[in-house]
Design an enzyme around this catalytic site. Structure first.
Site, PDB file in Angstrom:
ATOM      1  N   THR A 101      -0.118   0.252   0.769  1.00 55.60           N
ATOM      2  CA  THR A 101       0.113   0.588   2.170  1.00 55.60           C
ATOM      3  C   THR A 101       1.438   1.313   2.371  1.00 55.60           C
ATOM      4  O   THR A 101       2.366   1.156   1.557  1.00 55.60           O
ATOM      5  CB  THR A 101       0.118  -0.713   3.003  1.00 55.60           C
ATOM      6  OG1 THR A 101       0.566  -0.429   4.317  1.00 55.60           O
ATOM      7  CG2 THR A 101       1.048  -1.770   2.407  1.00 55.60           C
ATOM      8  N   ASP A 102       1.536   2.036   3.489  1.00 55.69           N
ATOM      9  CA  ASP A 102       2.817   2.676   3.831  1.00 55.69           C
ATOM     10  C   ASP A 102       3.855   1.652   4.298  1.00 55.69           C
ATOM     11  O   ASP A 102       5.050   1.972   4.384  1.00 55.69           O
ATOM     12  CB  ASP A 102       2.611   3.761   4.898  1.00 55.69           C
ATOM     13  CG  ASP A 102       2.009   3.257   6.202  1.00 55.69           C
ATOM     14  OD1 ASP A 102       1.699   2.057   6.316  1.00 55.69           O
ATOM     15  OD2 ASP A 102       1.832   4.093   7.123  1.00 55.69           O
ATOM     16  N   GLU A 103       3.405   0.412   4.615  1.00 47.43           N
ATOM     17  CA  GLU A 103       4.355  -0.576   5.159  1.00 47.43           C
ATOM     18  C   GLU A 103       5.416  -0.989   4.146  1.00 47.43           C
ATOM     19  O   GLU A 103       6.435  -1.562   4.521  1.00 47.43           O
ATOM     20  CB  GLU A 103       3.603  -1.806   5.684  1.00 47.43           C
ATOM     21  CG  GLU A 103       2.611  -1.445   6.754  1.00 47.43           C
ATOM     22  CD  GLU A 103       2.313  -2.568   7.746  1.00 47.43           C
ATOM     23  OE1 GLU A 103       2.981  -3.612   7.700  1.00 47.43           O
ATOM     24  OE2 GLU A 103       1.410  -2.370   8.567  1.00 47.43           O
TER      25      GLU A 103
ATOM     26  N   TYR B  96       3.755  -9.659   4.889  1.00 46.11           N
ATOM     27  CA  TYR B  96       2.644  -8.855   4.334  1.00 46.11           C
ATOM     28  C   TYR B  96       3.194  -7.680   3.529  1.00 46.11           C
ATOM     29  O   TYR B  96       2.802  -7.462   2.370  1.00 46.11           O
ATOM     30  CB  TYR B  96       1.750  -8.343   5.477  1.00 46.11           C
ATOM     31  CG  TYR B  96       0.858  -7.186   5.063  1.00 46.11           C
ATOM     32  CD1 TYR B  96      -0.199  -7.383   4.188  1.00 46.11           C
ATOM     33  CD2 TYR B  96       1.099  -5.887   5.533  1.00 46.11           C
ATOM     34  CE1 TYR B  96      -1.001  -6.314   3.781  1.00 46.11           C
ATOM     35  CE2 TYR B  96       0.304  -4.823   5.140  1.00 46.11           C
ATOM     36  CZ  TYR B  96      -0.744  -5.033   4.261  1.00 46.11           C
ATOM     37  OH  TYR B  96      -1.531  -3.988   3.857  1.00 46.11           O
TER      38      TYR B  96
ATOM     39  N   LYS C 272       2.853  -6.829  -0.495  1.00 49.44           N
ATOM     40  CA  LYS C 272       2.258  -5.597  -1.034  1.00 49.44           C
ATOM     41  C   LYS C 272       3.278  -4.847  -1.888  1.00 49.44           C
ATOM     42  O   LYS C 272       2.926  -4.272  -2.926  1.00 49.44           O
ATOM     43  CB  LYS C 272       1.753  -4.701   0.107  1.00 49.44           C
ATOM     44  CG  LYS C 272       0.540  -5.231   0.856  1.00 49.44           C
ATOM     45  CD  LYS C 272      -0.703  -5.365  -0.012  1.00 49.44           C
ATOM     46  CE  LYS C 272      -1.309  -4.042  -0.419  1.00 49.44           C
ATOM     47  NZ  LYS C 272      -2.610  -4.231  -1.118  1.00 49.44           N
TER      48      LYS C 272
HETATM   49  P1  NAD Z   1      -9.446  -6.669   4.917  1.00 51.24           P
HETATM   50  O1  NAD Z   1      -8.579  -7.821   5.299  1.00 51.24           O
HETATM   51  O2  NAD Z   1     -10.402  -6.129   5.912  1.00 51.24           O
HETATM   52  O3  NAD Z   1     -10.289  -7.053   3.619  1.00 51.24           O
HETATM   53  C1  NAD Z   1      -9.738  -7.710   2.520  1.00 51.24           C
HETATM   54  C2  NAD Z   1     -10.872  -8.213   1.627  1.00 51.24           C
HETATM   55  O4  NAD Z   1     -10.269  -8.847   0.483  1.00 51.24           O
HETATM   56  C3  NAD Z   1     -11.762  -9.259   2.294  1.00 51.24           C
HETATM   57  O5  NAD Z   1     -13.118  -8.970   2.036  1.00 51.24           O
HETATM   58  C4  NAD Z   1     -11.352 -10.563   1.634  1.00 51.24           C
HETATM   59  O6  NAD Z   1     -12.420 -11.510   1.552  1.00 51.24           O
HETATM   60  C5  NAD Z   1     -10.923 -10.097   0.259  1.00 51.24           C
HETATM   61  N1  NAD Z   1      -9.955 -10.993  -0.377  1.00 51.24           N
HETATM   62  C6  NAD Z   1      -8.804 -11.477   0.147  1.00 51.24           C
HETATM   63  N2  NAD Z   1      -8.194 -12.278  -0.733  1.00 51.24           N
HETATM   64  C7  NAD Z   1      -8.973 -12.307  -1.853  1.00 51.24           C
HETATM   65  C8  NAD Z   1      -8.871 -12.955  -3.107  1.00 51.24           C
HETATM   66  N3  NAD Z   1      -7.853 -13.766  -3.386  1.00 51.24           N
HETATM   67  N4  NAD Z   1      -9.834 -12.738  -4.027  1.00 51.24           N
HETATM   68  C9  NAD Z   1     -10.889 -11.918  -3.750  1.00 51.24           C
HETATM   69  N5  NAD Z   1     -11.044 -11.299  -2.572  1.00 51.24           N
HETATM   70  C10 NAD Z   1     -10.093 -11.484  -1.622  1.00 51.24           C
HETATM   71  O7  NAD Z   1      -8.451  -5.548   4.400  1.00 51.24           O
HETATM   72  P2  NAD Z   1      -8.558  -3.963   4.526  1.00 51.24           P
HETATM   73  O8  NAD Z   1      -7.992  -3.533   5.820  1.00 51.24           O
HETATM   74  O9  NAD Z   1      -9.913  -3.539   4.132  1.00 51.24           O
HETATM   75  O10 NAD Z   1      -7.497  -3.535   3.402  1.00 51.24           O
HETATM   76  C11 NAD Z   1      -7.915  -3.391   2.044  1.00 51.24           C
HETATM   77  C12 NAD Z   1      -6.722  -3.017   1.206  1.00 51.24           C
HETATM   78  O11 NAD Z   1      -6.155  -1.801   1.687  1.00 51.24           O
HETATM   79  C13 NAD Z   1      -5.594  -4.042   1.226  1.00 51.24           C
HETATM   80  O12 NAD Z   1      -5.031  -4.109  -0.060  1.00 51.24           O
HETATM   81  C14 NAD Z   1      -4.594  -3.460   2.214  1.00 51.24           C
HETATM   82  O13 NAD Z   1      -3.289  -3.879   1.904  1.00 51.24           O
HETATM   83  C15 NAD Z   1      -4.781  -1.983   1.983  1.00 51.24           C
HETATM   84  N6  NAD Z   1      -4.479  -1.108   3.124  1.00 51.24           N
HETATM   85  C16 NAD Z   1      -5.046  -1.353   4.344  1.00 51.24           C
HETATM   86  C17 NAD Z   1      -4.791  -0.468   5.405  1.00 51.24           C
HETATM   87  C18 NAD Z   1      -5.407  -0.675   6.763  1.00 51.24           C
HETATM   88  O14 NAD Z   1      -5.046   0.031   7.704  1.00 51.24           O
HETATM   89  N7  NAD Z   1      -6.335  -1.604   6.947  1.00 51.24           N
HETATM   90  C19 NAD Z   1      -3.952   0.634   5.199  1.00 51.24           C
HETATM   91  C20 NAD Z   1      -3.391   0.832   3.940  1.00 51.24           C
HETATM   92  C21 NAD Z   1      -3.672  -0.035   2.898  1.00 51.24           C
HETATM   93  O1  DAU Z   2       0.220   0.896   7.981  1.00 50.95           O
HETATM   94  C1  DAU Z   2      -0.826   0.368   7.212  1.00 50.95           C
HETATM   95  C2  DAU Z   2      -1.142  -1.037   7.682  1.00 50.95           C
HETATM   96  O2  DAU Z   2      -1.823  -0.914   8.927  1.00 50.95           O
HETATM   97  C3  DAU Z   2      -1.978  -1.828   6.695  1.00 50.95           C
HETATM   98  O3  DAU Z   2      -1.257  -1.995   5.494  1.00 50.95           O
HETATM   99  C4  DAU Z   2      -2.352  -3.195   7.281  1.00 50.95           C
HETATM  100  O4  DAU Z   2      -3.210  -3.890   6.397  1.00 50.95           O
HETATM  101  C5  DAU Z   2      -3.063  -2.970   8.604  1.00 50.95           C
HETATM  102  O5  DAU Z   2      -3.344  -4.211   9.209  1.00 50.95           O
HETATM  103  C6  DAU Z   2      -2.207  -2.126   9.536  1.00 50.95           C
HETATM  104  O6  DAU Z   2      -1.027  -2.853   9.948  1.00 50.95           O
HETATM  105  P1  DAU Z   2      -0.495  -2.807  11.450  1.00 50.95           P
HETATM  106  O7  DAU Z   2       0.340  -3.984  11.706  1.00 50.95           O
HETATM  107  O8  DAU Z   2       0.103  -1.465  11.739  1.00 50.95           O
HETATM  108  O9  DAU Z   2      -1.911  -2.877  12.222  1.00 50.95           O
HETATM  109  P2  DAU Z   2      -2.359  -3.654  13.542  1.00 50.95           P
HETATM  110  O10 DAU Z   2      -3.701  -3.125  13.918  1.00 50.95           O
HETATM  111  O11 DAU Z   2      -2.185  -5.117  13.421  1.00 50.95           O
HETATM  112  O12 DAU Z   2      -1.304  -3.146  14.615  1.00 50.95           O
HETATM  113  C7  DAU Z   2      -1.164  -1.759  14.912  1.00 50.95           C
HETATM  114  C8  DAU Z   2      -0.043  -1.638  15.925  1.00 50.95           C
HETATM  115  O13 DAU Z   2      -0.497  -2.181  17.166  1.00 50.95           O
HETATM  116  C9  DAU Z   2       1.206  -2.418  15.542  1.00 50.95           C
HETATM  117  O14 DAU Z   2       2.346  -1.678  15.956  1.00 50.95           O
HETATM  118  C10 DAU Z   2       1.084  -3.709  16.345  1.00 50.95           C
HETATM  119  C11 DAU Z   2       0.343  -3.274  17.591  1.00 50.95           C
HETATM  120  N1  DAU Z   2      -0.543  -4.282  18.202  1.00 50.95           N
HETATM  121  C12 DAU Z   2      -1.444  -4.915  17.384  1.00 50.95           C
HETATM  122  C13 DAU Z   2      -2.293  -5.863  17.892  1.00 50.95           C
HETATM  123  C14 DAU Z   2      -3.279  -6.588  16.989  1.00 50.95           C
HETATM  124  C15 DAU Z   2      -0.497  -4.529  19.551  1.00 50.95           C
HETATM  125  O15 DAU Z   2       0.304  -3.920  20.292  1.00 50.95           O
HETATM  126  N2  DAU Z   2      -1.354  -5.467  20.066  1.00 50.95           N
HETATM  127  C16 DAU Z   2      -2.244  -6.154  19.296  1.00 50.95           C
HETATM  128  O16 DAU Z   2      -2.982  -7.014  19.837  1.00 50.95           O
END
Ligand code: NAD
Ligand code: DAU
Length: 357
Positions: free
Chosen positions: A133-135, A159, A163
């Site tokens: 992730t970019d975080e 988180y 990562k």
């Molecule tokens: P998600 O939370 O929707 O899905 C995660 C999946 O991993 C789930 O199906 C869960 O059951 C499985 N999991 C969790 N712990 C596990 C374990 N110990 N063993 C086996 N399976 C396990 O997450 P996502 O949003 O699909 O993100 C997927 C990946 O991409 C993550 O590594 C996250 O850090 C990364 N990522 C997410 C975003 C985003 O915006 N969602 C952006 C950049 C990177």
């Molecule tokens: O940047 C990549 C990341 O993006 C991934 O690595 C994470 O897995 C993914 O969850 C996401 O993280 P964020 O914290 O940016 O996503 P989230 O959707 O939780 O929140 C997006 C923005 O919106 C953040 O600034 C918090 C804000 N927010 C979020 C929620 C859930 C609100 O203002 N209200 C809300 O109820």
């Protein structure tokens, strides 16, 4: 030839598996623990596809990982499995350390032992693609340059720290042991099958239910949004052509403030599913800020664009329209997530489970 995808029942993992099977013939094995975020209903379209196998299990289970690799002999591991929600990491960081740090360590060790036993093209062609992730880069001020791959790591949430730790492990396993690792660091994804704890699906699902739309702090925090299908395409590209030991930033050049995201979704819903009670913006509520809330993320994706020719296909306008439309068309998926019924999908519908598919 087959690939192993961890976390394939999550949001991005499920989109990746569906895209993978529609883009080619190569089979895919999904290893997923099915935490609250894992939803096999998202993979219903391929449940009976002979190229798809699902194994319920934990990436922290070294014996399971070893058995799976020995039996299935994948040519690559695409590692999505993680705890992914920042707010949950603030409430309870322990599971993030376990799955994201210990889990990645266990998977890297399993991959190293398996890869060590490969020979010839099998060995040189093997890849471990670590999805991150970019975080990990921390927060930007307005006017700061976007995150390049050389940006220092400054994770701010539990988180992000977990990562970042996993990225360091992946890097070290390449540097020390020569494991062919490639890492991607992507910005905020949105699209179908995203669990409605994240901003965009939360706003859609709450608005349709007439519930409040919580905006943290002043709502001026900025994220760089990428349609999930574009992230999946970037991962396929990096898997095919990325250089081992390298990291590739992936982003959509869509820097948008949270309040603008919420208002955009409200306006789309007004157009596509108007409410008799008036515009959905009436439901917006400014609430207490997230502790340690990062102000701004922005990705410089020029390396993957230049070296590998990847570019996003969706604009934010087209992607958000597709996304809102998808949620409107998938009321059952939303209802099952809200009721918890999605967690029974395995026993109701699934044939394949356990370590030996
Ligand atoms: P998600 O939370 O929707 O899905 C995660 C999946 O991993 C789930 O199906 C869960 O059951 C499985 N999991 C969790 N712990 C596990 C374990 N110990 N063993 C086996 N399976 C396990 O997450 P996502 O949003 O699909 O993100 C997927 C990946 O991409 C993550 O590594 C996250 O850090 C990364 N990522 C997410 C975003 C985003 O915006 N969602 C952006 C950049 C990177
Ligand atoms: O940047 C990549 C990341 O993006 C991934 O690595 C994470 O897995 C993914 O969850 C996401 O993280 P964020 O914290 O940016 O996503 P989230 O959707 O939780 O929140 C997006 C923005 O919106 C953040 O600034 C918090 C804000 N927010 C979020 C929620 C859930 C609100 O203002 N209200 C809300 O109820």
């Amino acid at each position: 030839m087959t690939i192993l995808v961890t976390g394939g029942a999550g949001f991005i993992g499920a989109n990746f598996v569906l895209d993978w099977l529609s883009a080619g013939d190569e089979p895919v094995i999904t290893l997923d623990k099915l935490t609250y975020a894992g939803n096999l209903e998202s993979l219903a379209a391929v449940a009976d596809d002979h190229r798809f196998r699902f194994v319920q299990g934990d990436i922290c289970d070294a014996a399971l990982v070893a058995t799976l690799l020995a039996e299935q002999r994948p040519r690559a591991i695409v590692h999505f499995a993680a705890e992914s929600h920042v707010d949950r990491s603030i409430r309870g960081p322990g599971e993030f350390m376990r799955s994201n740090v210990d889990g990645t360590f266990t998977l890297l060790e399993g991959a190293r032992a398996y890869w060590h036993g490969l020979v010839g093209d099998d060995k040189s062609g093997f890849r471990f693609l670590h999805v991150s992730t970019d975080e990990v880069y921390g927060s930007l001020e307005p006017g700061d340059a976007s995150f390049a791959e050389s940006h220092p790591y400054r994770p701010n949430s539990p988180y992000a720290a977990s990562k970042a730790a996993s990225d360091h492990l992946a890097r070290a396993w390449h540097h020390t042991y020569g494991l062919p690792v490639v890492t991607t660091n992507c910005s905020n994804n949105y699209g179908p099958f995203q669990f409605p704890e994240k901003l965009i699906p939360l706003v859609i699902v709450n608005a349709l239910a007439g519930e409040s739309l919580p905006v943290y702090g002043d709502g001026r925090q900025v994220r760089d949004w990428l349609f999930v299908g574009d992230h999946c395409a970037a991962i396929r590209t990096v898997l095919a052509a990325g250089r081992c030991g390298e990291t590739y930033n992936v982003g959509g050049r869509n820097e948008i403030a949270n309040i603008d995201i919420v208002q955009t979704v409200c306006r789309l819903l007004d157009e596509l599913r108007p409410s008799a009670d008036g515009p959905y913006e009436r439901l917006i509520r400014f609430v207490a800020d997230r502790p340690g809330h990062d102000r701004r993320y922005a990705i410089d994706a020029s390396k993957i664009e230049r070296e590998l020719g990847w570019r996003p296909a969706e604009t934010f306008d087209s992607g958000i329209h597709r996304t809102v439309r998808w949620y409107l068309d998938h009321g059952d998926w939303i209802a099952h997530v809200k009721s918890g019924a999605y967690r029974e999908w395995m026993s109701r519908h699934y044939r394949q489970a356990g370590p030996t598919p």
